[in-house]
Enzyme design. Structure first.
Site, PDB file in Angstrom:
ATOM      1  N   PRO A  96      17.350 -23.663  -2.027  1.00 56.22           N
ATOM      2  CA  PRO A  96      17.350 -23.223  -0.631  1.00 56.22           C
ATOM      3  C   PRO A  96      18.280 -24.052   0.243  1.00 56.22           C
ATOM      4  O   PRO A  96      18.179 -25.271   0.274  1.00 56.22           O
ATOM      5  CB  PRO A  96      15.892 -23.450  -0.218  1.00 56.22           C
ATOM      6  CG  PRO A  96      15.444 -24.598  -1.065  1.00 56.22           C
ATOM      7  CD  PRO A  96      16.169 -24.467  -2.371  1.00 56.22           C
ATOM      8  N   ASP A 123      15.393 -23.815   3.207  1.00 57.21           N
ATOM      9  CA  ASP A 123      14.814 -25.145   3.306  1.00 57.21           C
ATOM     10  C   ASP A 123      14.802 -25.496   4.792  1.00 57.21           C
ATOM     11  O   ASP A 123      15.832 -25.432   5.448  1.00 57.21           O
ATOM     12  CB  ASP A 123      15.716 -26.125   2.540  1.00 57.21           C
ATOM     13  CG  ASP A 123      14.966 -27.364   2.096  1.00 57.21           C
ATOM     14  OD1 ASP A 123      13.738 -27.401   2.238  1.00 57.21           O
ATOM     15  OD2 ASP A 123      15.625 -28.291   1.601  1.00 57.21           O
ATOM     16  N   TRP A 181      12.331 -33.230   0.321  1.00 55.00           N
ATOM     17  CA  TRP A 181      12.775 -32.905  -1.043  1.00 55.00           C
ATOM     18  C   TRP A 181      11.616 -32.480  -1.919  1.00 55.00           C
ATOM     19  O   TRP A 181      11.815 -31.870  -2.966  1.00 55.00           O
ATOM     20  CB  TRP A 181      13.511 -34.096  -1.656  1.00 55.00           C
ATOM     21  CG  TRP A 181      14.806 -34.346  -0.964  1.00 55.00           C
ATOM     22  CD1 TRP A 181      15.051 -35.236   0.049  1.00 55.00           C
ATOM     23  CD2 TRP A 181      16.042 -33.666  -1.199  1.00 55.00           C
ATOM     24  NE1 TRP A 181      16.353 -35.157   0.441  1.00 55.00           N
ATOM     25  CE2 TRP A 181      16.992 -34.212  -0.306  1.00 55.00           C
ATOM     26  CE3 TRP A 181      16.442 -32.662  -2.081  1.00 55.00           C
ATOM     27  CZ2 TRP A 181      18.318 -33.782  -0.264  1.00 55.00           C
ATOM     28  CZ3 TRP A 181      17.758 -32.234  -2.042  1.00 55.00           C
ATOM     29  CH2 TRP A 181      18.672 -32.789  -1.142  1.00 55.00           C
ATOM     30  N   GLN A 212      23.168 -32.837  -6.175  1.00 54.63           N
ATOM     31  CA  GLN A 212      21.769 -32.474  -6.378  1.00 54.63           C
ATOM     32  C   GLN A 212      21.136 -33.161  -7.588  1.00 54.63           C
ATOM     33  O   GLN A 212      19.935 -33.027  -7.811  1.00 54.63           O
ATOM     34  CB  GLN A 212      21.614 -30.959  -6.475  1.00 54.63           C
ATOM     35  CG  GLN A 212      22.035 -30.217  -5.220  1.00 54.63           C
ATOM     36  CD  GLN A 212      21.205 -30.584  -3.999  1.00 54.63           C
ATOM     37  OE1 GLN A 212      20.076 -31.043  -4.113  1.00 54.63           O
ATOM     38  NE2 GLN A 212      21.776 -30.422  -2.813  1.00 54.63           N
ATOM     39  N   TRP A 233      17.792 -31.865  -5.488  1.00 52.47           N
ATOM     40  CA  TRP A 233      16.979 -30.746  -5.974  1.00 52.47           C
ATOM     41  C   TRP A 233      16.823 -30.726  -7.490  1.00 52.47           C
ATOM     42  O   TRP A 233      15.740 -30.441  -8.002  1.00 52.47           O
ATOM     43  CB  TRP A 233      17.598 -29.450  -5.472  1.00 52.47           C
ATOM     44  CG  TRP A 233      16.747 -28.243  -5.621  1.00 52.47           C
ATOM     45  CD1 TRP A 233      15.479 -28.062  -5.158  1.00 52.47           C
ATOM     46  CD2 TRP A 233      17.113 -27.030  -6.290  1.00 52.47           C
ATOM     47  NE1 TRP A 233      15.033 -26.799  -5.485  1.00 52.47           N
ATOM     48  CE2 TRP A 233      16.019 -26.152  -6.174  1.00 52.47           C
ATOM     49  CE3 TRP A 233      18.272 -26.599  -6.944  1.00 52.47           C
ATOM     50  CZ2 TRP A 233      16.050 -24.860  -6.705  1.00 52.47           C
ATOM     51  CZ3 TRP A 233      18.299 -25.320  -7.463  1.00 52.47           C
ATOM     52  CH2 TRP A 233      17.194 -24.456  -7.351  1.00 52.47           C
ATOM     53  N   LYS A 250      38.036 -36.019   0.827  1.00 53.44           N
ATOM     54  CA  LYS A 250      36.836 -35.312   1.250  1.00 53.44           C
ATOM     55  C   LYS A 250      37.151 -34.487   2.493  1.00 53.44           C
ATOM     56  O   LYS A 250      37.928 -34.921   3.333  1.00 53.44           O
ATOM     57  CB  LYS A 250      35.747 -36.327   1.605  1.00 53.44           C
ATOM     58  CG  LYS A 250      34.755 -36.564   0.489  1.00 53.44           C
ATOM     59  CD  LYS A 250      33.595 -37.374   1.024  1.00 53.44           C
ATOM     60  CE  LYS A 250      32.367 -37.216   0.160  1.00 53.44           C
ATOM     61  NZ  LYS A 250      31.235 -38.008   0.620  1.00 53.44           N
ATOM     62  N   LYS A 300      35.155 -32.824   9.456  1.00 49.62           N
ATOM     63  CA  LYS A 300      35.618 -32.345  10.760  1.00 49.62           C
ATOM     64  C   LYS A 300      36.608 -33.326  11.363  1.00 49.62           C
ATOM     65  O   LYS A 300      37.619 -32.934  11.925  1.00 49.62           O
ATOM     66  CB  LYS A 300      34.425 -32.178  11.693  1.00 49.62           C
ATOM     67  CG  LYS A 300      33.825 -30.783  11.595  1.00 49.62           C
ATOM     68  CD  LYS A 300      32.728 -30.576  12.625  1.00 49.62           C
ATOM     69  CE  LYS A 300      31.880 -29.372  12.216  1.00 49.62           C
ATOM     70  NZ  LYS A 300      30.483 -29.514  12.546  1.00 49.62           N
TER      71      LYS A 300
END
Ligand SMILES: [Zn+2]
Ligand SMILES: [Zn+2]
Length: 996
Positions: A55, A94, A552, A590, A594, A627, A630
């Site tokens: 999610p 989530d 989590w 993750q 997750w 990476k 913004k």
């Protein structure tokens, strides 16, 4: 749905890319016909292929990395559906936790708990209600953007029935899991859920503990001041150590110690040494220092007075650095030297500064040795009043740090300051440096489940495979107890009630236990906090603990909570209808998120591995490997890419740019290239079919093919089908997509190019080849459907027949077919020979247009294959020979076992043939610029003084006519002709013109 066709049937490179618009039309078609639902209906009775959607949190716009994960999910589930599996795809959101809270704090222009609890001035309850309401709203702020992009990229997901982690049913399932955990004990009989006073990693801004897997997401390399400090040994202590007295002179004696966290120094309560470490006593100026012998390198000028073993130092007392900061209370060991196993001489001085509240090992030592356990810093990271000079100041402030250093310097307790580079944890959400901080937290004893976790991990197929025992397996081997409590607001409330009188603990596993029912109740804070229970033991009042659950845990519980298990849908879990997952995919980060919590929760419940296959995706970086952020301005906005190139182009680029687990250096040029290299080429195959073949209305392919190229393309299709199927079945969409691209290229540049004569209307037209072509296009369309679902369906619509499905996505995946491997192998040899032959031409400056007399190849090839080779190399004759001819005109090249020998002598006749070709090319260029189609016939006129060229125009006129679709060719006054060309050929001037 129509696109522009030119004579050649091609979409020109400079024209606007028509695919984005075409995709929008396909999307409308899918919605109108409900194709996703139809694909589910069709497979309803098939074997389930279980998929879990990880999610996302919709409080931010979806980025390119989200698109990456979503298409990797989509390609596999589409493929499986076409194979006949029933693939439910429940969406999920989530919704809790720090990421959401922090964003609301920013939006409300507040920071920290004090301000949160004062949003409604003076009313904590109303403030928390308001804050959580804001969280609930904010977390779905971008739900529409998420749903739109999910649809736009072609990811079929059941967005209408998602699981949402803040919904009461979901929370109730999570509670039931926690209750089940609370009833379990480990092998040593210790409870799996426990409250502990431990050193945890604590964010002073968020004022909450974090779990080790959250912390693992936020390490950064930092350079900061480390200090070498002098702890003055008490004179009276030395009197009791004769072995030291022998060595020492009269000057003051100091232990040298070292720390990278000067803010912990007021909390110092002991020094730790290794009993078996050798310590040196040295004189420097009029002072004497004790430090590990191995660490003498930190000093520059000194004189060694003697050596002692660590055990001789144990018990020595020293003067506290900051008198009054810690109250010694009953402690007999405070400010003395204690032995400890964890002391090494790898860095520092071998004498370890011990602040029991701010380090795990320190804390354990303190508990064992009876050191005072008092904080000098509060949970917001500010010094307490006992640290007078800096009371109320944030410990990580640069000013505070330099103040501490200056203070030590002024009191002659500082040896030196050194810049030290190390990995330090930061809050994964607010980026504040974390503090190691001793406090009460609720834990799940994951460390007792290490063996189980590792065993369950054995059942998981990791892509890339090295993660299994690498990054993930290593993590499991070192797994720590899970700090699950967060002293925050917006989260699943911990369902733990504690008796105020007798401290009995009750873990609530359902809303019914609270006397609440129904799916509409809101049991978030602060409402849940008001529910009091009666203690079963003493009839006292039980109150809920104030904490909420690590977010989590929410997502880790999704296999069960998404179905409101165990309250409903027990079959989905217990009968294995929806558990465990066959497939999940998310990004590599993750492994600490997750991927881990899914495994943790499932293992806690004794339900084994919760997923069988996982693709862990590499990170998307910009084209320089940086990476995306913004602040750097290098963010790729997925919608912009899709608007310009189309979703299929983006999908194919993401699939093919690197293996799933590798980093992805995203360059927009790569997307453009996919359009040119694959999408346009595929499209042009269709246009060729529509322009030349469709009118002949080819019948269904009978399975029979006489022509060599037809036989070959069928074999090539069979081969590609096998490779793509195998790769997708082994969760390698990248290699599968590469094979698809190669197939499309072979189809166009080899099969179609070499088959035009048989496929265009005319004497050579072959109805059988037309059938093969149509069949082959259909099959490529089916194979490409999981990768480029829009283009595939568009082409499918264009060529479909009465017996076709409404959409390619309702087609069955092609099964295994018999593959003529001999023809594949031999054609491979021919194609290699063509390359070698072209290389010989290039070396000898011979244009391909110039016909040559002969080529030899040292491989037995059938006549039709020799013909292909001769045509490709524009050679009159091709021979298979055992021994290559030699002589000045023969030039050869060898590639592996293959040798090609080309006769490069150009006879008068060959020269004429070459000129005919050259002339035909110029005339056809003229036709093109005149905008003529293949059906238009022309008259050609020419003018030249060159005898050879005149000979070409007269003696070779029939050939020229055929090559240029001309009625007549005559010497003439070209001036009056509209389309003409003045050129140099055979070193002479010639003017040619055409008339319709
Ligand atoms: Zn934080
Ligand atoms: Zn009680």
């Amino acid at each position: 749905m129509h696109s522009k066709k030119s004579e050649a049937g091609k979409i020109e490179k400079h024209s606007k890319n028509p695919f984005p618009e075409m995709e929008e039309e396909i999307l409308e078609f899918w919605t109108k016909e409900d194709i996703f639902q139809k694909s589910l209906d069709k497979t309803k009775s098939g074997r389930p292929f279980i998929f879990f959607e990880g999610p996302p949190t919709a409080n931010g716009k979806p980025g390119i990395h989200h698109v990456l994960a979503r298409i990797y999910k989509d390609v596999i589930v589409r493929f499986k559906t076409m194979q006949g599996f029933y693939v439910e795809r429940k969406a999920g959101w989530d919704t809790h936790g720090l990421p959401v809270e922090l964003q609301v704090e920013k939006a409300l222009k507040i920071s920290g708990k004090q301000q949160i609890e004062n949003i409604v001035p003076g009313d904590k309850k109303a403030s928390v209600i308001k804050f959580n309401a804001e969280c609930k709203e904010s977390v779905m702020q971008f739900r529409q953007d998420w749903e739109e992009i999910t649809k736009r990229i072609g990811f079929w997901l059941d967005l209408d029935h998602p699981y949402i982690t803040y919904e009461p049913d979901y929370i109730e399932s999570v509670w039931s899991i926690l209750k089940e955990v609370s009833e379990k004990k480990d092998k040593a009989g210790k409870p799996m859920l426990f409250k502990g006073h431990k050193v945890v990693q604590h964010c002073p801004r968020c004022e909450t503990a974090l779990s080790s897997h959250e912390v693992a997401q936020g390490y950064r390399t930092v350079s900061e001041n480390s200090v070498y400090i002098k702890f003055k040994v008490e004179d009276k202590a030395l009197a009791e150590k004769p072995s030291l007295k022998k060595i020492l002179k009269n000057d003051p004696v100091y232990f040298l110690s070292w720390t990278t966290t000067p803010w912990t120094l007021p909390g110092n309560v002991a020094l730790a040494i290794g009993q078996d470490i050798v310590y040196a006593i040295v004189a420097k100026g009029d002072e004497q220092y004790i430090l590990a012998k191995d660490r003498l390198g930190i000093l520059d000028e000194y004189k060694v007075l003697g050596e002692v073993s660590g055990r001789e130092l144990v018990g020595l007392s020293y003067e506290p650095l900051f008198a009054g900061a810690v109250d010694k209370g009953e402690s007999k060991t405070v400010w003395t030297v204690l032995p400890a196993d964890f002391v090494t001489t790898a860095d520092g001085t071998g004498v370890v500064h011990t602040a029991v509240m701010y380090g795990e090992e320190d804390y354990q030592l303190g508990k064992k040795s009876g050191l005072p356990t008092q904080h000098t810093v509060d949970q917001a990271g500010k010094f307490l009043p006992s640290v007078k000079k800096w009371a109320g100041k944030f410990v990580k402030d640069k000013d505070v740090e330099s103040g501490i250093i200056q203070d030590l310097q002024d009191r002659n307790l500082l040896l030196k300051v050194e810049l030290y580079t190390h990995e330090y944890p930061f809050c994964w959400r607010c980026e504040t440096p974390l503090l190691y901080y001793a406090k009460d937290s609720w834990f799940i004893r994951m460390s007792s489940l290490r063996g189980e976790l590792l065993k369950n991990n054995q059942e998981i197929n990791w892509v890339p495979g090295y993660l299994k025992t690498g990054r993930f397996g290593e993590w499991l081997k070192e797994v720590k107890d899970w700090a699950i409590s967060r002293e925050r607001y917006w989260g699943t409330p911990l369902p733990i009630w504690v008796c105020e009188k007798c401290e009995a603990v009750k873990v609530v596993g359902s809303f019914e236990e609270l006397g609440r029912k129904g799916s509409k109740i809101d049991l978030h804070r602060p409402f849940v906090d008001e529910i009091k229970l009666q203690c079963e033991k003493c009839k006292g009042e039980m109150k809920r603990v104030p904490e909420v659950l690590d977010v989590w845990f929410d997502s880790g519980a999704m296999p069960f909570a998404q179905w409101h298990y165990p309250f409903e849908n027990s079959n989905r879990i217990d009968a294995g209808q929806n558990f465990p997952a066959e497939y999940i995919s998310e990004a590599i980060d993750q492994t600490r998120g997750w991927f881990y919590t899914l495994l943790a929760v499932s293992t806690l419940l004794g339900k084994g591995a919760p997923y069988k296959n996982v693709i862990s995706l590499g990170l998307i970086l910009d084209n320089k490997g940086q990476k995306m952020s913004k602040s750097k301005g290098n963010i790729i906005e997925p919608n912009q890419v899709i608007d310009e190139f189309g979703a299929d182009a983006l999908r194919l680029h993401l699939f093919t740019m690197s293996q799933a687990g590798d980093s992805k250096l995203f360059d927009i040029k790569g997307v453009d290239e996919v359009v040119k290299k694959t999408i346009l080429i595929f499209w042009n195959i269709l246009t060729f079919y529509q322009t030349y073949v469709a009118d002949a209305k080819p019948k269904e392919f009978s399975g029979n093919a006489e022509n060599l190229m037809d036989q070959w393309v069928l074999a090539r299709l069979g081969q590609a089908t096998e490779v793509i199927t195998k790769k997708l079945e082994s969760f390698d969409p990248t290699s599968a997509a590469w094979e698809l691209q190669a197939l499309i290229a072979d189809f166009s540049t080899w099969y179609l190019r070499r088959s035009r004569e048989r496929l265009r209307p005319g004497d050579n037209f072959s109805p059988e080849s037309a059938r093969v072509l149509k069949h082959a296009i259909r099959q490529v369309v089916v194979l490409s459907a999981p990768f480029a679902p829009f283009l595939a369906d568009k082409i499918y619509q264009e060529i479909k027949t009465k017996t076709s499905q409404i959409s390619v996505h309702l087609e069955n995946w092609p099964g295994k077919s018999e593959i003529d491997s001999k023809i594949l192998k031999e054609m491979e040899i021919v194609r290699s020979a063509v390359e070698l032959g072209h290389a010989i031409r290039k070396d000898n400056n011979l244009k391909v247009r110039q016909p040559l007399s002969a080529v030899e190849v040292n491989h037995e090839l059938a006549a039709d294959l020799r013909k292909v080779l001769a045509e490709e190399l524009n050679v009159m004759e091709c021979k298979s020979v055992k021994k290559l001819s030699t002589g000045p005109n023969w030039k050869s090249k060898i590639g592996g076992a293959l040798a090609v020998n080309l006769n490069i002598e150009i006879s008068e006749e060959l020269k004429h043939k070459g000129l005919v070709r050259e002339m035909a090319r110029h005339i056809n260029d003229l036709r093109k610029s005149a905008g003529l189609t293949v059906k238009d016939m022309v008259d050609v006129e020419w003018q030249t003084e060159d005898e050879t060229l005149n000979h070409i125009f007269t003696e070779h006129a029939p050939e020229l006519r055929e090559l240029t679709r001309s009625r007549g060719i005559k010497l003439g006054e070209v001036e009056s002709v509209e389309f003409k060309k003045d050129l140099l050929l055979n070193k002479s001037r010639v003017v040619i013109g055409i008339k319709k």
